[in-house]
Motif scaffolding. Sequence first.
Motif, PDB file in Angstrom:
ATOM      1  N   LEU A   1      28.231  84.555   5.742  1.00  0.00           N
ATOM      2  CA  LEU A   1      27.707  83.431   4.969  1.00  0.00           C
ATOM      3  C   LEU A   1      26.895  83.940   3.778  1.00  0.00           C
ATOM      4  O   LEU A   1      27.034  83.437   2.655  1.00  0.00           O
ATOM      5  N   GLN A   2      26.052  84.920   4.046  1.00  0.00           N
ATOM      6  CA  GLN A   2      25.227  85.473   2.985  1.00  0.00           C
ATOM      7  C   GLN A   2      26.094  86.134   1.922  1.00  0.00           C
ATOM      8  O   GLN A   2      25.860  85.962   0.730  1.00  0.00           O
ATOM      9  N   LEU A   3      27.133  86.844   2.323  1.00  0.00           N
ATOM     10  CA  LEU A   3      28.054  87.477   1.387  1.00  0.00           C
ATOM     11  C   LEU A   3      28.750  86.432   0.535  1.00  0.00           C
ATOM     12  O   LEU A   3      28.873  86.574  -0.682  1.00  0.00           O
ATOM     13  N   THR A   4      29.189  85.360   1.161  1.00  0.00           N
ATOM     14  CA  THR A   4      29.860  84.281   0.426  1.00  0.00           C
ATOM     15  C   THR A   4      28.908  83.678  -0.594  1.00  0.00           C
ATOM     16  O   THR A   4      29.275  83.453  -1.754  1.00  0.00           O
ATOM     17  N   ASP A   5      27.662  83.438  -0.184  1.00  0.00           N
ATOM     18  CA  ASP A   5      26.676  82.877  -1.108  1.00  0.00           C
ATOM     19  C   ASP A   5      26.420  83.835  -2.272  1.00  0.00           C
ATOM     20  O   ASP A   5      26.341  83.411  -3.437  1.00  0.00           O
ATOM     21  N   LEU A   6      26.316  85.111  -1.975  1.00  0.00           N
ATOM     22  CA  LEU A   6      26.072  86.105  -3.025  1.00  0.00           C
ATOM     23  C   LEU A   6      27.253  86.194  -3.992  1.00  0.00           C
ATOM     24  O   LEU A   6      27.075  86.298  -5.209  1.00  0.00           O
ATOM     25  N   GLN A   7      28.466  86.109  -3.457  1.00  0.00           N
ATOM     26  CA  GLN A   7      29.651  86.150  -4.321  1.00  0.00           C
ATOM     27  C   GLN A   7      29.674  84.938  -5.242  1.00  0.00           C
ATOM     28  O   GLN A   7      30.017  85.044  -6.423  1.00  0.00           O
ATOM     29  N   LYS A   8      29.309  83.797  -4.712  1.00  0.00           N
ATOM     30  CA  LYS A   8      29.274  82.590  -5.533  1.00  0.00           C
ATOM     31  C   LYS A   8      28.194  82.694  -6.603  1.00  0.00           C
ATOM     32  O   LYS A   8      28.393  82.282  -7.744  1.00  0.00           O
ATOM     33  N   GLU A   9      27.042  83.242  -6.228  1.00  0.00           N
ATOM     34  CA  GLU A   9      25.964  83.409  -7.204  1.00  0.00           C
ATOM     35  C   GLU A   9      26.368  84.383  -8.309  1.00  0.00           C
ATOM     36  O   GLU A   9      26.077  84.158  -9.487  1.00  0.00           O
ATOM     37  N   ILE A  10      27.057  85.463  -7.931  1.00  0.00           N
ATOM     38  CA  ILE A  10      27.539  86.426  -8.932  1.00  0.00           C
ATOM     39  C   ILE A  10      28.511  85.742  -9.878  1.00  0.00           C
ATOM     40  O   ILE A  10      28.441  85.918 -11.109  1.00  0.00           O
ATOM     41  N   SER A  11      29.403  84.942  -9.308  1.00  0.00           N
ATOM     42  CA  SER A  11      30.371  84.221 -10.142  1.00  0.00           C
ATOM     43  C   SER A  11      29.665  83.280 -11.101  1.00  0.00           C
ATOM     44  O   SER A  11      30.027  83.167 -12.272  1.00  0.00           O
ATOM     45  N   LEU A  12      28.628  82.592 -10.604  1.00  0.00           N
ATOM     46  CA  LEU A  12      27.871  81.690 -11.465  1.00  0.00           C
ATOM     47  C   LEU A  12      27.139  82.467 -12.560  1.00  0.00           C
ATOM     48  O   LEU A  12      27.083  82.020 -13.710  1.00  0.00           O
ATOM     49  N   LEU A  13      26.572  83.598 -12.215  1.00  0.00           N
ATOM     50  CA  LEU A  13      25.849  84.412 -13.203  1.00  0.00           C
ATOM     51  C   LEU A  13      26.804  84.969 -14.262  1.00  0.00           C
ATOM     52  O   LEU A  13      26.433  85.110 -15.413  1.00  0.00           O
ATOM     53  N   ARG A  14      28.004  85.243 -13.879  1.00  0.00           N
ATOM     54  CA  ARG A  14      29.009  85.749 -14.828  1.00  0.00           C
ATOM     55  C   ARG A  14      29.621  84.623 -15.649  1.00  0.00           C
ATOM     56  O   ARG A  14      30.375  84.867 -16.571  1.00  0.00           O
ATOM     57  N   GLY A  15      29.367  83.406 -15.227  1.00  0.00           N
ATOM     58  CA  GLY A  15      29.921  82.273 -15.955  1.00  0.00           C
ATOM     59  C   GLY A  15      31.322  81.927 -15.507  1.00  0.00           C
ATOM     60  O   GLY A  15      32.053  81.206 -16.171  1.00  0.00           O
ATOM     61  N   GLU A  16      31.731  82.468 -14.348  1.00  0.00           N
ATOM     62  CA  GLU A  16      33.052  82.171 -13.809  1.00  0.00           C
ATOM     63  C   GLU A  16      32.944  80.909 -12.973  1.00  0.00           C
ATOM     64  O   GLU A  16      31.926  80.585 -12.442  1.00  0.00           O
ATOM     65  N   ASP A  17      34.067  80.228 -12.816  1.00  0.00           N
ATOM     66  CA  ASP A  17      34.085  79.017 -11.973  1.00  0.00           C
ATOM     67  C   ASP A  17      34.717  79.290 -10.662  1.00  0.00           C
ATOM     68  O   ASP A  17      35.626  79.933 -10.466  1.00  0.00           O
TER      69      ASP A  17
END
Length: 182
Positions: A166-182
């Motif tokens: 769960l934490q990994l999934t959240d971190l991946q989503k946060e990275i995507s958001l920080l990169r500006g990816e959807d």
Amino acid sequence: MNPKRVQVKIDGLNFYVVGHDDPDYIRTLAEELNSQIKETYARNYRLSQLDGLILTALNLLDERHKTEEKIQNISTYSQDQEKAKETLDQLEGLETSNKELKDRLQRYEKRGKDLSEERDRLARDLEKARTEAQELRAQCSQLAQEKEDLLKGKEALEEKNYQDQLQLTDLQKEISLLRGED
């Protein structure tokens, strides 16, 4: 018997299920599945619909596999109990035989040393069997405790793995958001 067509709604999507099962049973299954999906979404609010459905399917498969494993363990335990009962029955038979031999030895004690030695041998065998049975009971108890400890450890590791995922999934989503990816 003709197959029945039952409409169900799963996670907001309409499905038609065709089969010979009772329509109420199919609807009950759909309700249970919807409940499982809602629980998954409640625990993982950031999941997309597809991710939620996949995670729900994985959770259901995990539950099924664990249940099958428990059934297998119960079956194995049942077989072990039957073997233990057979061993105890054999032990009771030996005890009965030993009593009969002791009675005969008392009647024919004058017959000599050979019968006396046979009685002593049987008594030692019986004691050895009792000792071995006691050791086996102790080993069974120890193995049962070890099994229980291992299962507890496994459950704890599975929960930690789940939380890490769960934490990994959240971190991946946060990275995507920080990169500006959807």
